[in-house]
Design an enzyme around this catalytic site. Structure first.
Site, PDB file in Angstrom:
ATOM      1  N   HIS A   1       1.091 -10.992  -3.463  1.00  0.00           N
ATOM      2  CA  HIS A   1       1.750  -9.687  -3.537  1.00  0.00           C
ATOM      3  C   HIS A   1       2.681  -9.492  -2.361  1.00  0.00           C
ATOM      4  CE1 HIS A   1      -2.152  -9.283  -1.519  1.00  0.00           C
ATOM      5  NE2 HIS A   1      -1.587  -8.386  -0.736  1.00  0.00           N
TER       6      HIS A   1
ATOM      7  N   HIS B   1       4.197  -6.508  -0.019  1.00  0.00           N
ATOM      8  CA  HIS B   1       4.102  -5.099   0.370  1.00  0.00           C
ATOM      9  C   HIS B   1       5.496  -4.540   0.621  1.00  0.00           C
ATOM     10  CE1 HIS B   1      -0.281  -4.846   1.493  1.00  0.00           C
ATOM     11  NE2 HIS B   1      -0.148  -6.153   1.634  1.00  0.00           N
TER      12      HIS B   1
HETATM   13  P1  5GP Z   1      -3.505  -7.608   1.626  1.00  0.00           P
HETATM   14  O1  5GP Z   1      -4.481  -7.096   2.658  1.00  0.00           O
HETATM   15  O2  5GP Z   1      -4.160  -8.674   0.783  1.00  0.00           O
HETATM   16  O3  5GP Z   1      -2.166  -8.002   2.143  1.00  0.00           O
HETATM   17  O4  5GP Z   1      -3.212  -6.354   0.704  1.00  0.00           O
HETATM   18  C1  5GP Z   1      -4.044  -5.957  -0.338  1.00  0.00           C
HETATM   19  C2  5GP Z   1      -3.717  -4.517  -0.623  1.00  0.00           C
HETATM   20  O5  5GP Z   1      -4.261  -4.193  -1.887  1.00  0.00           O
HETATM   21  C3  5GP Z   1      -4.328  -3.545   0.379  1.00  0.00           C
HETATM   22  O6  5GP Z   1      -3.278  -2.843   1.043  1.00  0.00           O
HETATM   23  C4  5GP Z   1      -5.203  -2.639  -0.464  1.00  0.00           C
HETATM   24  O7  5GP Z   1      -5.119  -1.288  -0.096  1.00  0.00           O
HETATM   25  C5  5GP Z   1      -4.666  -2.860  -1.869  1.00  0.00           C
HETATM   26  N1  5GP Z   1      -5.659  -2.706  -2.920  1.00  0.00           N
HETATM   27  C6  5GP Z   1      -6.901  -3.249  -2.948  1.00  0.00           C
HETATM   28  N2  5GP Z   1      -7.533  -2.901  -4.086  1.00  0.00           N
HETATM   29  C7  5GP Z   1      -6.668  -2.133  -4.791  1.00  0.00           C
HETATM   30  C8  5GP Z   1      -6.749  -1.496  -6.067  1.00  0.00           C
HETATM   31  O8  5GP Z   1      -7.764  -1.546  -6.778  1.00  0.00           O
HETATM   32  N3  5GP Z   1      -5.667  -0.795  -6.482  1.00  0.00           N
HETATM   33  C9  5GP Z   1      -4.525  -0.708  -5.722  1.00  0.00           C
HETATM   34  N4  5GP Z   1      -3.526   0.009  -6.228  1.00  0.00           N
HETATM   35  N5  5GP Z   1      -4.414  -1.311  -4.524  1.00  0.00           N
HETATM   36  C10 5GP Z   1      -5.468  -2.017  -4.058  1.00  0.00           C
END
Ligand code: 5GP
Ligand code: ZN
Length: 142
Positions: free
Chosen positions: A102, A104
């Site tokens: 993903h 951001h």
């Molecule tokens: P990472 O830490 O892997 O870069 O980002 C993962 C992101 O996914 C986090 O910012 C977290 O808030 C978001 N996230 C985790 N679970 C969910 C979910 O069930 N729905 C949504 N919309 N975002 C999620």
């Protein structure tokens, strides 16, 4: 279509759990991050499951990245943000918590808006020769 039954983002793609979607087509989905770092914080994902940037095939990367400017500008217009950080975390050390690639999109409103990336330049840490070797060794892989 690659999917992982245990992946939270695959569940969003498959409409098994809800999300506030801001963009969708046959290959790409964008939705609001459940933890809004700033207002409008959005995640852009390929619908197919790939762990992170290291596993992302070039054609899927192209599908995702080519939509980012349009999605970013739509968020910017709606929120009135004055800037945006665009980032993708790969592996635990970089802060990855969901192992479905993903990007951001974090709209920025000011220096105290909630987002902070610590970024300490180490200008004297490497000699010119070390940098030259590093660059040429990476270059040699292509
Ligand atoms: P990472 O830490 O892997 O870069 O980002 C993962 C992101 O996914 C986090 O910012 C977290 O808030 C978001 N996230 C985790 N679970 C969910 C979910 O069930 N729905 C949504 N919309 N975002 C999620
Ligand atoms: Zn997934």
């Amino acid at each position: 279509m690659r999917t992982d039954p245990n992946c939270i983002f695959c569940k969003i793609v498959n409409n098994e759990i809800p999300a506030h979607k801001v963009y969708e087509d046959d290959k790409v989905l964008a939705f609001l991050d459940i933890s809004q770092v700033t207002k409008g914080h959005t995640l852009v994902i390929p619908k197919e499951h790939f762990k992170n940037i290291y596993e992302l095939p070039a054609d899927v990367a192209a599908d995702v990245f080519k939509r980012v400017p349009t999605i970013a500008k739509a968020i910017q217009r709606e929120t009135g943000a004055i800037g945006m950080n665009v980032l993708s975390n790969a592996e635990e050390i970089a802060g990855q918590t969901v192992y479905h690639f993903h990007i951001h999109l974090i709209p920025r409103y000011g220096s105290e808006d909630g987002f902070g990336a610590k970024w300490i330049a180490q200008n004297d840490a490497f000699t010119k020769e070390e940098l030259a070797t590093l660059a040429s060794n990476i270059h040699a892989q292509f």
